[in-house]
Design an enzyme around this catalytic site. Structure first.
Site, PDB file in Angstrom:
ATOM      1  N   HIS A 197      47.148  10.395  40.857  1.00 10.28           N
ATOM      2  CA  HIS A 197      47.915   9.675  41.874  1.00 10.28           C
ATOM      3  C   HIS A 197      49.195   9.085  41.257  1.00 10.28           C
ATOM      4  O   HIS A 197      50.297   9.321  41.742  1.00 10.28           O
ATOM      5  CB  HIS A 197      47.042   8.562  42.465  1.00 10.28           C
ATOM      6  CG  HIS A 197      47.707   7.753  43.535  1.00 10.28           C
ATOM      7  ND1 HIS A 197      47.498   7.993  44.870  1.00 10.28           N
ATOM      8  CD2 HIS A 197      48.586   6.733  43.468  1.00 10.28           C
ATOM      9  CE1 HIS A 197      48.227   7.146  45.581  1.00 10.28           C
ATOM     10  NE2 HIS A 197      48.893   6.349  44.754  1.00 10.28           N
ATOM     11  N   GLU A 198      49.026   8.344  40.175  1.00  5.88           N
ATOM     12  CA  GLU A 198      50.198   7.699  39.557  1.00  5.88           C
ATOM     13  C   GLU A 198      51.151   8.742  38.965  1.00  5.88           C
ATOM     14  O   GLU A 198      52.370   8.568  39.003  1.00  5.88           O
ATOM     15  CB  GLU A 198      49.765   6.680  38.501  1.00  5.88           C
ATOM     16  CG  GLU A 198      48.930   5.507  39.030  1.00  5.88           C
ATOM     17  CD  GLU A 198      49.532   4.797  40.236  1.00  5.88           C
ATOM     18  OE1 GLU A 198      50.779   4.740  40.351  1.00  5.88           O
ATOM     19  OE2 GLU A 198      48.764   4.306  41.089  1.00  5.88           O
TER      20      GLU A 198
ATOM     21  N   HIS B 196      53.471   9.837  41.686  1.00  7.21           N
ATOM     22  CA  HIS B 196      54.589   8.890  41.857  1.00  7.21           C
ATOM     23  C   HIS B 196      55.627   9.107  40.755  1.00  7.21           C
ATOM     24  O   HIS B 196      56.828   9.120  40.998  1.00  7.21           O
ATOM     25  CB  HIS B 196      54.088   7.443  41.750  1.00  7.21           C
ATOM     26  CG  HIS B 196      53.417   6.927  42.991  1.00  7.21           C
ATOM     27  ND1 HIS B 196      54.038   6.879  44.210  1.00  7.21           N
ATOM     28  CD2 HIS B 196      52.176   6.414  43.187  1.00  7.21           C
ATOM     29  CE1 HIS B 196      53.211   6.358  45.119  1.00  7.21           C
ATOM     30  NE2 HIS B 196      52.068   6.058  44.524  1.00  7.21           N
TER      31      HIS B 196
ATOM     32  N   GLU C 131      54.482   7.723  48.573  1.00  4.48           N
ATOM     33  CA  GLU C 131      53.037   7.916  48.670  1.00  4.48           C
ATOM     34  C   GLU C 131      52.708   9.380  49.006  1.00  4.48           C
ATOM     35  O   GLU C 131      51.645   9.880  48.632  1.00  4.48           O
ATOM     36  CB  GLU C 131      52.482   6.956  49.728  1.00  4.48           C
ATOM     37  CG  GLU C 131      51.004   6.667  49.632  1.00  4.48           C
ATOM     38  CD  GLU C 131      50.561   5.953  48.347  1.00  4.48           C
ATOM     39  OE1 GLU C 131      51.413   5.463  47.575  1.00  4.48           O
ATOM     40  OE2 GLU C 131      49.335   5.896  48.117  1.00  4.48           O
TER      41      GLU C 131
HETATM   42 ZN    ZN Z   1      50.447   5.068  45.489  1.00  3.57          ZN
END
Ligand code: ZN
Length: 507
Positions: free
Chosen positions: A269-270, A273, A299
């Site tokens: 997830h990170e 980003h 997101e």
């Molecule tokens: Zn996030």
């Protein structure tokens, strides 16, 4: 304004923006250090140091000199073509400037003092299950949030200016329509999944040594395209991604030795980003264009890599044998099929941050509706627990036993403002499917490549169509430009329906 004058004005503007950016990013380094390596004894001085940098950046940016420069450049920028970089810089800087000068310093000070007090009270109220202790603080937060919105009047809805701070260009009206549509389509799907009985994911809760989890995660995110020459990963309580420059975008992660999915998916997830920020055009460095364009689009990138790719069957066809080698004893008797089902297990639950991909949005949508009602004045803070529990019962079929697992669970309304900070999570999910579908139309070979552990076609497509633009386009502009249409839940709903009908064997 003549072109030569515009060029001279732009040089001065860039110089000023670079200074502001340098101060802000220096503050980000301090904040990253605070969350990773700083000993507890550093807390008091660190808070002061960050506050000084914050007000220094604010002072430099809101200097009337900047306003004069922007006023002079605006008519020139409006005459440029929509994709001119310099004109975009003037537009985006102007928007940020307006946002900074319209809010009186007294309100900024009152808000930040209140937020600190409210956050502090919340850290004690949540474990003690004591909503009454934070209720008057929440009332004041609602009031301050309204006053903040007031600074940007006129508006269509009181929450619009607050949404603008995170998802510029989105409105309560447009987001509500999309969310209502999504909720209507998701609820029967969640019911159908629930009717199929529980998936066994108990093998994910064995003991998985942290060091091996870390190593596996690093191999994966490197392969996805996260560049460790221009980033690094460290451990923290709450994973996040932070940018010091386009050449230094860092991620943090955490591990639970008794939950294999926790660290792995939060790392992906990170990294999603971070890949967005690493992919921004280097020419935007030091300007307000050098960041993701909105919370929702940001997101969409973390979710695309974490869920659409990271929880897909193709991805694990490549990686599961490798994971099995890493955890030979623990996963020896678990098949790819079982593993893939377990990491996609759906469960109606009370806690948003632990929710699965399918039910997660229902958690977000109800928060969005409740905060809108609080700002409109149709829901009093004192009635929040009851309204919260009623929505959990109707939308998720579960009722919190107490406020700790109910309306006290998220920090957002107790350490920030009420309004603006929730819709981005679900907008991101919706957008991840819209963008992925567009990428597949251009490159139908992507799933086959993922099956072979190759991600460069998808990564390159994202850099070219989304990442490199930074904040040059607003989210609605970018969505139109990339997909040819407006925000639409269609691709996301059909992605979820296809995936979960298959996984749960729904007839
Ligand atoms: Zn996030």
């Amino acid at each position: 304004m003549k072109t030569a004058d515009a060029k001279a004005g732009l040089v001065q503007l860039r110089e000023r923006l670079q200074q502001v950016n340098d101060i802000e990013r220096a503050a980000a380094v301090l904040s990253w250090d605070q969350a990773t390596y700083m000993p507890p004894g550093g807390a008091a001085a660190r808070g002061r140091q960050m506050a000084v940098l914050g007000s220094l950046a604010h002072e430099r940016f809101t200097d009337p000199v900047v306003g004069t420069l922007l006023d002079a450049l605006m008519p020139w920028a409006e005459g440029c073509s929509a994709d001119d970089d310099d004109a975009a810089l003037v537009r985006v800087a102007r928007r940020k400037y307006e946002r900074s000068v319209r809010v009186p310093n007294s309100l900024v000070a009152e808000l930040s003092a209140h937020q600190a007090a409210s956050y502090d009270a919340w850290t004690r109220a949540r474990p003690a299950n004591d909503f009454a202790a934070v209720r008057p603080l929440l009332e004041k937060t609602v009031d301050l949030s309204r006053r903040l919105a007031e600074c940007f009047a006129p508006y269509e809805h009181v929450m619009d200016p607050l949404i603008d701070m995170y998802d510029y260009g989105m409105r309560v009206s447009s987001v509500s329509r999309v969310f209502a549509d999504l909720r209507t389509q998701l609820t029967p799907l969640v019911d159908a999944v629930a009717a199929q009985g529980e998936i066994d994911d108990s093998f994910l809760k064995q003991r998985f040594a942290e060091k091996r989890q870390w190593d596996f995660g690093v191999v994966v995110v490197k392969k996805l395209g996260y560049d460790f020459e221009r980033g690094r990963q460290d451990k923290t309580h709450h994973p996040f991604c932070t940018t010091f420059s386009i050449g230094d975008v860092r991620i943090t992660t955490r591990f639970n030795e008794h939950d294999l999915g926790d660290g792995l998916f939060s790392t992906m997830h990170e990294a999603g980003h971070a890949m967005y920020e690493q992919g921004i055009d280097a020419r935007f460095e030091g300007t307000p264009l050098a960041e993701g364009t909105s919370a929702g689009v940001h997101e969409s990138q973390s979710r695309l890599w974490e869920n659409v790719i990271g929880r897909s069957r193709e991805f694990w066809e490549f990686y599961y044998p490798k994971l099995q080698r890493k955890f030979g004893r623990e996963l020896r008797d678990v098949s790819l099929e079982q593993f893939h089902r377990a990491i996609n297990k759906v469960r109606r639950s009370l806690i948003r941050v632990d929710a699965d991909e399918l039910t997660y949005n229902l958690h977000v949508i109800l928060r969005f509706d409740l905060e809108r009602q609080m700002l409109e004045g149709t829901l009093a803070a004192k009635d929040l627990p009851e309204a919260w529990n009623a929505r959990y019962a109707s939308d998720l079929g579960v009722t919190p036993q107490d406020d700790r697992d109910g309306c006290l669970q998220d920090v957002h309304w107790f350490g920030g403002i009420v309004g603006g900070s929730f819709q981005g999570y679900t907008l991101g999910n919706v957008l991840s499917a819209m963008f992925y579908r567009t990428a597949l139309n251009a490159h139908p070979e992507i799933p086959e490549q993922v099956r072979r552990g190759r991600f460069s076609t998808l990564h390159r497509w994202l850099v070219k169509n989304i990442y490199r633009h930074g904040s040059k386009y607003t989210a609605p502009e970018l969505i139109r430009c990339v997909t040819g249409g407006d925000l639409d839940v269609g691709p996301y709903v059909s992605y979820l329906r296809g995936k979960y009908t298959d996984l749960y064997g729904i007839p």
